[in-house]
Motif scaffolding. Structure first.
Motif, PDB file in Angstrom:
ATOM      1  N   GLY A   5     -26.112 -64.932 -70.342  1.00  0.00           N
ATOM      2  CA  GLY A   5     -25.021 -65.856 -70.054  1.00  0.00           C
ATOM      3  C   GLY A   5     -25.492 -67.295 -70.234  1.00  0.00           C
ATOM      4  O   GLY A   5     -24.736 -68.159 -70.678  1.00  0.00           O
ATOM      5  N   SER A   6     -26.751 -67.542 -69.891  1.00  0.00           N
ATOM      6  CA  SER A   6     -27.307 -68.894 -70.064  1.00  0.00           C
ATOM      7  C   SER A   6     -27.317 -69.266 -71.538  1.00  0.00           C
ATOM      8  O   SER A   6     -26.972 -70.396 -71.908  1.00  0.00           O
ATOM      9  CB  SER A   6     -28.744 -68.949 -69.525  1.00  0.00           C
ATOM     10  OG  SER A   6     -28.769 -68.567 -68.178  1.00  0.00           O
ATOM     11  N   SER A   8     -21.651 -63.295 -68.737  1.00  0.00           N
ATOM     12  CA  SER A   8     -23.026 -62.815 -68.505  1.00  0.00           C
ATOM     13  C   SER A   8     -22.991 -61.319 -68.232  1.00  0.00           C
ATOM     14  O   SER A   8     -22.092 -60.826 -67.541  1.00  0.00           O
ATOM     15  CB  SER A   8     -23.634 -63.522 -67.292  1.00  0.00           C
ATOM     16  OG  SER A   8     -24.796 -62.824 -66.855  1.00  0.00           O
TER      17      SER A   8
END
Ligand SMILES: Cc1ncc(COP(=O)(O)O)c(C=O)c1O
Length: 448
Positions: free
Chosen positions: A92-93, A220
């Motif tokens: 997700g980052s 994510s």
């Protein structure tokens, strides 16, 4: 001969799958919940032999990098969200970094410029804020509401200047923001909107899925999230240009858009060797039009994700049921706890159950957390709290707009407990009993 090989391969796959099924039921047979001894997790992976077999299937292909499973996952998630493009990422980052970087890419016709401002709430996850800084944009932190844990829209409105170019808005713990208002602000001021849906897969606002409103949205698939790939994430967008740039950024910044299974030796563009670099003939595969990264997951991860995606409706239902049961039980203590609030137009696929100890409660958050911890009930802070107070950002180029009083309150008093589908009725009974006992004890103490 080939037919025979094919049949043998199919037979062997079947045998392997049935062994894995047997292995799964042996190793991961239902574990008994023992109140006070077993942990009540805030989140975690919920899986059976289907995920293991999907991964085994992909392993036996030994294609490794994004392939048939990646394609299928991307198109099924796009259909679920009702958006045009979904691009898998390795977290997700990474999805957040890809989304902001796409908006900043020089190859984007309406790209953002260094020092442009991006409004985002002060209570956030670090890698929602970081891509703004990493792209030399200025994050403008605004306050949140204590009961929704989401950005305070009146504060966001006040933060808009002529330098504001985007809003990066997380749907905190799955709770959708007022997307009507945010998209109206976007229209009025010409702002890009990125929705961080890392905690909000399956949440709806009105008739649309969270993630189907903004110019881009991110997801994510870390184990605590609604579905998992171990590590994984995705970017969703309806915008063809942003999708193309995101795909390039995900693959080293290259211009080539050949599919993984492209058969034409001259590439999808059919002119692979007809490109020019510095006046010389050049292979399109090695032409770079973006300053990119490598953020692709493995096809094995996509295979696991696909098996999880099939189960998503059931997961969402269970999260909602667990949330509703906790909400009903904990409502008895709303004199001491601020309970979570969802907007009327929202239908929330809760990531967790947030709450905030009231300032005038006869106990502190710390006392409650220690009590729950002693009962093996996991708790978590609302991510970074007021992120402006975190050491990493001491010297960061951040603008704070208005007062962050509520963000400080969230940092001081709020936390969350789990509602994930791995939590069953017995575990919920234990959680509810634990709150009941704690509240009874504090009532006794304060009447002494
Ligand atoms: C709101 C939010 N954004 C981004 C992320 C980062 O996702 P990942 O852990 O997959 O990198 C998380 C992780 O929990 C999150 O909660």
């Amino acid at each position: 001969m080939d037919d025979k090989k094919d049949l043998n391969e199919k037979r062997l796959r079947k045998e392997i799958f049935s062994k894995i099924k047997e292995f799964h039921s042996l190793k991961f047979a239902d574990k008994r919940f023992i109140p006070g001894k077993s942990k009540v997790h805030y989140g975690g992976r919920v899986f059976d032999d289907k995920e293991m077999n999907a991964m085994a299937d992909s392993l036996l292909d030994f294609w490794l990098t994004l392939g048939r499973y990646g394609d299928e996952f991307e198109s099924k998630l796009a259909r679920f969200l009702n958006v045009k493009h979904v691009l898998l990422a390795n977290s997700g980052s990474s999805a957040n970094l890809l989304a902001v970087s796409a908006l900043c890419s020089r190859s984007f016709s309406r790209h953002l410029n260094p020092r442009d401002e991006v409004i985002t709430p002060a209570v956030t996850f670090p890698t929602t804020l970081n891509p703004i800084l990493q792209n030399n944009l200025i994050p403008v932190l605004v306050d949140v509401e204590v009961d929704t844990c989401n950005m305070d829209l009146s504060a966001a409105k006040k933060a808009i200047t002529r330098k504001t170019k985007a809003i990066f808005v997380p749907h905190t713990l799955g709770n959708p923001n007022d997307m009507d208002e945010i998209m109206a602000l976007s229209e009025k001021h010409g702002l890009f909107v990125i929705e961080d849906c890392c905690d909000a897969l399956g949440s709806r606002y009105g008739i649309k899925q969270a993630g189907a409103f903004g110019h881009m949205s991110t997801f994510s698939f870390y184990p605590a999230h609604h579905i998992t790939m171990g590590e994984g994430g995705a970017v969703a967008t309806d915008d063809d240009e942003l999708a193309k740039i995101t795909s390039s950024l995900r693959s080293w910044g290259r211009a080539c858009y050949c599919k993984w299974d492209e058969k034409n030796p001259n590439g999808t563009c059919n002119s692979r060797f007809k490109f020019k670099l510095d006046g010389q003939p050049w292979d399109h595969r090695y032409l770079y039009t973006n300053i990119g990264y490598n953020m692709k997951p493995l096809d094995l991860q996509a295979a696991m994700g696909l098996a999880q995606l099939e189960k998503l409706p059931g997961f969402i239902k269970k999260r909602k049921e667990n949330f509703a049961r906790l909400f009903e039980a904990l409502s008895a203590y709303d004199n001491h706890l601020v309970l979570p609030r969802a907007l009327d137009r929202s239908d929330v696929s809760w990531f967790a159950f947030p709450m905030s100890v009231r300032e005038d409660a006869p106990f502190s958050r710390q006392e409650l957390l220690e009590w729950l911890n002693g009962r093996m009930i996991e708790t978590r802070m609302i991510f970074a709290g007021n992120i402006a107070k975190q050491p990493a950002y001491k010297d960061a180029n951040i603008r704070i707009s208005g007062n962050l009083g509520n963000s400080d309150t969230v940092a001081r008093n709020s936390f969350f407990i789990g509602v994930y589908p791995g939590i069953d009725g017995l575990q919920l009974d234990w959680v509810i009993d634990s709150f009941r006992e704690f509240m009874a004890n504090t009532a006794k103490k304060s009447s002494r």
